[in-house]
Design an enzyme around this catalytic site. Structure first.
Site, PDB file in Angstrom:
ATOM      1  N   HIS A  42     -37.280 -32.284   6.695  1.00  0.00           N
ATOM      2  CA  HIS A  42     -38.647 -31.800   6.970  1.00  0.00           C
ATOM      3  C   HIS A  42     -38.742 -31.152   8.351  1.00  0.00           C
ATOM      4  CE1 HIS A  42     -40.695 -33.276   3.338  1.00  0.00           C
ATOM      5  NE2 HIS A  42     -39.742 -34.181   3.346  1.00  0.00           N
ATOM      6  N   ASP A  82     -37.348 -27.919   8.519  1.00  0.00           N
ATOM      7  CA  ASP A  82     -37.115 -26.482   8.299  1.00  0.00           C
ATOM      8  C   ASP A  82     -38.393 -25.655   8.292  1.00  0.00           C
ATOM      9  OD1 ASP A  82     -37.896 -27.377   5.755  1.00  0.00           O
ATOM     10  OD2 ASP A  82     -36.369 -26.211   4.684  1.00  0.00           O
ATOM     11  N   GLY A 135     -34.712 -32.877  -9.959  1.00  0.00           N
ATOM     12  CA  GLY A 135     -35.715 -33.813  -9.427  1.00  0.00           C
ATOM     13  C   GLY A 135     -35.124 -34.954  -8.616  1.00  0.00           C
ATOM     14  N   GLY A 180     -33.624 -34.406  -5.376  1.00  0.00           N
ATOM     15  CA  GLY A 180     -33.449 -34.059  -3.967  1.00  0.00           C
ATOM     16  C   GLY A 180     -32.124 -33.362  -3.695  1.00  0.00           C
ATOM     17  N   LEU A 181     -31.491 -32.833  -4.737  1.00  0.00           N
ATOM     18  CA  LEU A 181     -30.222 -32.119  -4.546  1.00  0.00           C
ATOM     19  C   LEU A 181     -30.400 -30.620  -4.784  1.00  0.00           C
ATOM     20  CD1 LEU A 181     -27.790 -34.650  -6.278  1.00  0.00           C
ATOM     21  CD2 LEU A 181     -28.408 -34.480  -3.868  1.00  0.00           C
ATOM     22  N   ASP A 184     -32.900 -25.157   1.485  1.00  0.00           N
ATOM     23  CA  ASP A 184     -32.174 -25.352   0.226  1.00  0.00           C
ATOM     24  C   ASP A 184     -31.579 -24.048  -0.277  1.00  0.00           C
ATOM     25  OD1 ASP A 184     -33.417 -27.717   0.650  1.00  0.00           O
ATOM     26  OD2 ASP A 184     -34.719 -27.620  -1.108  1.00  0.00           O
TER      27      ASP A 184
HETATM   28  C1  GLA Z   1     -37.196 -29.813   0.228  1.00  0.00           C
HETATM   29  C2  GLA Z   1     -37.543 -28.400   0.663  1.00  0.00           C
HETATM   30  C3  GLA Z   1     -36.794 -27.995   1.931  1.00  0.00           C
HETATM   31  C4  GLA Z   1     -36.929 -29.068   3.025  1.00  0.00           C
HETATM   32  C5  GLA Z   1     -36.656 -30.456   2.454  1.00  0.00           C
HETATM   33  C6  GLA Z   1     -36.935 -31.542   3.450  1.00  0.00           C
HETATM   34  O1  GLA Z   1     -35.865 -29.880  -0.179  1.00  0.00           O
HETATM   35  O2  GLA Z   1     -37.251 -27.479  -0.358  1.00  0.00           O
HETATM   36  O3  GLA Z   1     -37.246 -26.746   2.380  1.00  0.00           O
HETATM   37  O4  GLA Z   1     -38.185 -29.009   3.621  1.00  0.00           O
HETATM   38  O5  GLA Z   1     -37.404 -30.721   1.289  1.00  0.00           O
HETATM   39  O6  GLA Z   1     -36.064 -31.476   4.517  1.00  0.00           O
END
Ligand code: GLA
Length: 388
Positions: free
Chosen positions: A34, A36, A124, A126-127, A174
């Site tokens: 969090h 970026d 879904g 976080g990857l 990402d």
């Molecule tokens: C998600 C968002 C990214 C980043 C992360 C947290 O993956 O797509 O842009 O903010 O959460 O670091």
């Protein structure tokens, strides 16, 4: 993997013509969460799992797509002249958004294409399954029609898709990692300038282990956007007393000096996370570069605590995974990774302890939550590309 996708392509769309194969990876973020969209640093690496695609240009303006991961969706057909934002957040929306973003920037996409795809990473969790889908579309369009686009352009259009077509106000981490990944390296990216450095992951005696809590997160329209708003509100308060453009412009000392200007206690904690997490990321990369993995791991653990307590972007199950991991032998560091509110942890574990780690963590997680965790031992891979 790609052979199966190619076979399905031929079944669905025939085997004549110039058929091309592609891959775009997911990512794991080692530290810098969090940050970026707060003008800070991130440290992700691309994975060797992601989305595979097989495509062939058409002579008209129709897009026809089939996803082997979601066969019940059938063949999705859409005209290039008929793209527009919605809030479904489905696999084809992420891709449409990339093309729409290019069109909006005045980039002409002359023809449509037929495409079959398949994912070997869980959605879904976080990857960055969605970024991997976006970068797959982007790299296909670049290869078929717009070779002059750079890989950083492709990352940007992925973010446009996410933000403007699919309603999630995410940063660029990402998509950047999926587009720009490099085998055996992580990317130290300054999101304020998009300057980046590839840092070798010389993990001779350790493995990167991802643990999936199986608690799914959906970021669009949810808590993710709320967190971003809270950070921006805190920034507005700070700007009244100090000349900064983003929270990433402050270090810990600056934050402690000016934090009183943030009126609301919750927002103050959000901003604290963004500032400290950015500094932690800079310190962690320096530690890795001087070979101090212990310090890197320690910072990972602190990053988790900050996500848990200050940013409140973790959840009970993922906290259990991280906190139980910290107790196990051979664990260098462990933290939540990605957007949060569910998803995965990333841990660095000494080779000799990996088996014990997965066994022990699976058992205690099952016992405490009733859920079956999944483990992936991962390598840093290359970014989105044509395969043949
Ligand atoms: C998600 C968002 C990214 C980043 C992360 C947290 O993956 O797509 O842009 O903010 O959460 O670091």
């Amino acid at each position: 993997m790609i052979e199966k996708v190619l076979e399905t392509f031929k079944e669905k769309f025939g085997d004549e013509g110039d058929i091309r194969c592609y891959f775009a990876p997911g990512r794991v973020n080692l530290i810098g969460e969090h940050t970026d969209y707060n003008g800070g640093h991130v440290f992700p690496c691309a994975l060797s799992v992601g989305n595979y695609g097989v495509a062939r240009k058409r002579d008209d303006r129709i897009l026809r797509w089939f996803n082997m991961t979601y066969p019940d969706d059938g063949i999705q057909e859409k005209s290039l002249d008929d793209l527009g934002p919605n809030d479904n957040g489905l696999w084809y929306d992420y891709q449409q958004g990339v093309i729409w973003g290019m069109q909006k920037a005045g980039i002409d996409i002359p023809y449509g294409y037929d495409m079959v795809m398949f994912a070997d990473l869980p959605a879904g969790s976080g990857l960055s399954a969605s970024a991997s889908i976006e970068e797959l579309a982007a790299v296909i369009v670049k290869d078929l029609f717009r070779p002059e686009l750079s890989m950083v352009d492709l990352a940007r259009f992925g973010q446009v898709s996410e933000n403007e077509y699919n309603g999630c106000n995410s940063g660029i981490m990402d998509q950047f990692a999926s587009a720009m990944g490099k085998k055996d390296h992580a990317i130290f990216l300054d999101t304020a300038t998009l300057e980046y450095e590839y840092v070798p992951l010389n993990l001779a005696n350790e493995k990167i282990v991802i643990t999936n809590s199986k608690v799914k997160h959906k970021l669009a329209n949810g808590s993710y956007n709320v967190r971003r708003q809270e950070s921006e509100d805190a920034l507005e308060d700070l700007k009244k007393v100090v000349d900064i453009k983003t929270l990433g412009d402050l270090d810990e000392e600056g934050f402690e000096k000016y934090k009183g200007a943030i009126r609301d206690e919750v927002r103050r904690r959000r901003a604290k996370h963004a500032v400290y997490e950015n500094q932690r990321t800079i310190k962690a990369v320096a530690a890795l570069q001087r070979g101090d993995l212990e310090a890197f791991g320690h910072l990972m653990n602190e990053a988790h605590i900050s996500m848990r307590d200050d940013y409140e972007a973790s959840c009970e199950e993922v906290d259990i995974l991280a906190e139980e991991a910290w107790k196990l032998p051979g664990v260098i560091g462990s933290r939540i990774t990605g957007g949060g509110f569910g998803g995965c942890t990333v841990s660095i574990v000494k080779n000799d302890y990996v088996d014990n780690f997965t066994r022990a963590l699976r058992d205690v997680y099952k016992e405490r939550t009733g859920l079956e965790a999944e483990f992936y031992i991962v390598d840093a891979g290359d970014g989105a590309r044509r395969l043949d």
